[in-house]
Design an enzyme around this catalytic site. Structure first.
Site, PDB file in Angstrom:
ATOM      1  N   ASP A 164       0.874  -1.159   0.000  1.00  0.00           N
ATOM      2  CA  ASP A 164       0.000   0.000   0.000  1.00  0.00           C
ATOM      3  C   ASP A 164       0.921   1.221   0.000  1.00  0.00           C
ATOM      4  OD1 ASP A 164      -2.367   1.650   0.479  1.00  0.00           O
ATOM      5  OD2 ASP A 164      -1.666   1.811   2.548  1.00  0.00           O
TER       6      ASP A 164
ATOM      7  N   ASP B 161      -0.078   4.901   1.269  1.00  0.00           N
ATOM      8  CA  ASP B 161      -0.249   5.803   2.408  1.00  0.00           C
ATOM      9  C   ASP B 161       0.077   5.140   3.736  1.00  0.00           C
ATOM     10  OD1 ASP B 161      -1.369   8.076   0.988  1.00  0.00           O
ATOM     11  OD2 ASP B 161      -3.131   6.822   0.690  1.00  0.00           O
TER      12      ASP B 161
ATOM     13  N   ASP C 222      -1.559  -0.864   5.876  1.00  0.00           N
ATOM     14  CA  ASP C 222      -1.797  -0.352   7.223  1.00  0.00           C
ATOM     15  C   ASP C 222      -3.264  -0.300   7.620  1.00  0.00           C
ATOM     16  OD1 ASP C 222      -2.335   1.745   5.381  1.00  0.00           O
ATOM     17  OD2 ASP C 222      -2.180   3.191   7.010  1.00  0.00           O
TER      18      ASP C 222
END
Length: 191
Positions: A23, A25, A177
């Site tokens: 991912d 961000d 996250d």
């Protein structure tokens, strides 16, 4: 961080090709995207055409792509405005984003072992590429898939499947996250 994979153990490129999908961000870059503010702005936009179909607090817990999809279904004329809001918050939040602590070291170690790296993000490809380039991380990325590149956004596994189809069979790990990353990993590993 959450991760999903097709087998247990640490990535090892010696027995089978290994692919790690990250991912963006708050995984590879420390973004400052105000996701709570974006959700509020999208719900405010939705309310311009009438009352919300569920309590605001309930809708605010949805993934942003789900909010946009529901808003678009309720008020198709607002779809472009909704994506413009997403782009604005994204641009503001990724401005001056820095690599997450240890990200460059991890990516360099993976590259040294012959592990292919992909990035799957619900952000636009352009915003993601700019953030990765600014942090000197793009050089490690084999494939970058942004929201305009895949038919469905995380938590849907379409992006995971697309990356695997493009790069070929591999032991796949997804590192992220949030729950949308874990859901995409879990669904992608079942296909």
């Amino acid at each position: 961080m959450c991760s999903g994979h097709h087998r247990h153990g640490a990535p090892d490129a010696t027995d089978r090709a290994v692919l790690v999908i990250f991912d963006l961000d708050n995984t590879l870059v420390d973004s400052r995207i105000d996701f709570a503010g974006l959700r509020r702005a999208l719900l405010d936009l939705w309310e311009t055409v009438g009352p919300l179909p569920a309590p605001r607090e309930q809708l605010a817990r949805l993934a942003i792509p789900e909010i946009v999809a529901r808003l678009r279904a309720a008020a198709p004329a607002l779809a472009d405005a909704a994506w413009a809001l997403v782009a604005r918050f994204e641009t503001e939040g990724l401005h001056d984003a820095r690599p997450a602590p240890g990200a460059a070291r991890v990516l360099a170690a993976l590259a040294a072992r012959g592990v292919r790296v992909a990035v799957l993000t619900n952000n636009s490809r352009a915003a993601a590429a700019a953030a990765l380039a600014a942090g000197n991380l793009m050089r490690y990325v084999t494939v970058l898939v942004g929201r305009e590149d895949t038919p469905a956004l995380k938590p849907d596994p379409a992006g995971v499947r697309q990356i695997v189809a493009r790069l070929g069979p591999a032991t796949v790990y997804l590192v992220g996250d949030s729950w949308v990353d874990a859901a995409a990993a879990a669904a992608g590993s079942n296909s």
